[in-house]
Design an enzyme around this catalytic site. Structure first.
Site, short mmCIF file in Angstrom:
data_model
loop_
_atom_site.label_atom_id
_atom_site.label_comp_id
_atom_site.label_asym_id
_atom_site.label_seq_id
_atom_site.Cartn_x
_atom_site.Cartn_y
_atom_site.Cartn_z
CD GLU A 15 -3.15 -0.60 2.62
OE1 GLU A 15 -3.85 -1.64 2.01
OE2 GLU A 15 -2.55 -1.03 3.12
CB CYS A 31 5.83 -2.32 15.97
SG CYS A 31 7.82 -2.10 15.68
#
Length: 401
Positions: free
Chosen positions: A124, A148
């Site tokens: 994306e 994360c």
């Protein structure tokens, strides 16, 4: 993404989406794609294809300008080249970009592109228009290894690194969509719709260093796409060994996904901290502005309710970065389905920002962009991966019933 873009409520408005039906695999070719080759690589490729060495420098300049200044994709349109040379180029080379699969437009004008690369993989890309500028958020990997805990991309496993051509191609694709290529014979227009590039999309750029470096060399070249190094920001979660190398071989602005003021909290939010802790990371950052003549480093700090947003955190933060030319981007957490955190309240964010500001550091609170189309930083995840996950969940639910 390696950092978060803010996301408060966005007024409801229709979301437009263009969907194209494409083959699941991009067409294969033995011809070399010229997109993403550095000038030296392009020179070598042209010579290998039969360009006389004495003409190589001139030919590189001509081909380079056609591809990166005019946006030409067909060698037949390179009219200052002899017909037989254009035929030679077409025989050996191609000018190919990632394929646009879908384009979504947010109520605030943010555009999110889902693009397909070789092998059928998808990434994306996000374009954020602002007054007087436009920023393109570019991906460097399919998926990410960093996991994360606040980042949606981190829930998608790493598939592979993007090539330099696939990275440059994201910018060229956005310019296609925005109609930004100059028109031959028309008056010169200095307006830049894509005026800034941030390497903050899917993946950790410094785990794909060579391809990112080569792509940025192409983007920064003054005779083509021509974005200065001060218009390019690379965001890292803290790959310490590559930070000095970034200064020496790329020289762009640097942002760091920091997000915590103690190793205990950062280990949980940004697990790479277990390998290179806060003290080690800060030591590596202290020399960066000097090595690149950059004005300052940007510290990205996502605001998580009850996790890293106290006054004590703010005071620790300014003490930690003391002596580093810096600004602190405070980023309201962008929520995504299943996210384990909540966004700090506006009051808490403002109080945190006030402490940082009074300590002498710029502390802007990012304006929410593109949250209604899951285009905010930390929210990127390919539609293919989301689809696979949904199918797996459906299968598990069916088996359990």
């Amino acid at each position: 993404m390696t950092d978060q873009t803010p996301s408060a409520a966005i007024p409801s408005a229709p979301i437009t989406q263009d969907v194209m039906t494409l083959p699941r695999k991009l067409p294969q070719t033995d011809r070399i794609n010229l997109v993403g080759l550095t000038r030296d690589q392009l020179r070598d490729a042209l010579i290998a294809a039969g360009t006389p060495e004495r003409q190589a420098k001139m030919r590189v300049g001509q081909v380079w300008q056609w591809i990166y200044h005019w946006g030409v994709r067909d060698f037949a349109d390179m009219t200052n080249l002899a017909k037989d040379y254009r035929a030679l180029l077409a025989q050996h080379f191609t000018i190919a970009l990632p394929e646009l699969v879908t384009r979504q437009v947010s109520s605030d004008g943010t555009r999110k592109y889902l693009v397909r690369i070789a092998g059928g993989h998808e990434v994306e890309v996000v374009y954020i228009p602002e007054e007087g500028r436009g920023t393109l958020c570019v991906s460097s990997q399919v998926g990410c290894t960093l996991t994360c805990s606040f980042c949606h991309t981190g829930t998608q496993k790493l598939v592979r690194n993007l090539t330099a051509g696939e990275i440059v191609g994201q910018l060229m694709l956005a310019r296609d969509d925005l109609g930004e290529w100059p028109v031959q014979g028309a008056p010169k227009d200095e307006t830049r719709l894509v005026s800034n590039v941030v390497m903050m999309g899917m993946g950790e750029p410094l785990y794909n260093f060579e391809n990112v470096r080569d792509a940025m060399k192409v983007v920064m070249d003054g005779e083509g796409l021509s974005l200065s190094r001060r218009r390019i920001t690379l965001s890292t979660s803290g790959v310490v060994p590559e930070i000095a190398r970034t200064a020496e071989e790329i020289g762009c602005l640097l942002a760091v996904s920091f997000h915590a003021t103690t190793d205990e909290v950062r280990d949980r939010l940004v697990p790479i901290n277990k390998r290179w802790n806060i003290a080690t990371l800060l030591d590596a950052l202290r020399d960066y502005p000097r090595l690149t003549n950059s004005e300052r480093i940007t510290f990205e700090y996502v605001m998580l309710d009850g996790v890293n947003d106290t006054d004590a955190d703010a005071r620790r933060l300014v003490k930690l970065i003391q002596g580093i030319p810096a600004k602190i981007n405070l980023i309201p957490f962008n929520e995504w389905p299943g996210a384990p955190y909540r966004r700090s309240s506006p009051e808490r964010i403002r109080a945190f920002a006030d402490i940082v500001y009074k300590a002498g550091y710029a502390s802007p609170i990012r304006t929410p962009r593109g949250e209604d189309i899951m285009a905010a930083c930390g929210q990127l995840k390919s539609a293919t991966e989301r689809g696979r996950k949904s199918a797996a969940q459906i299968a598990a639910e069916t088996a359990a019933s």
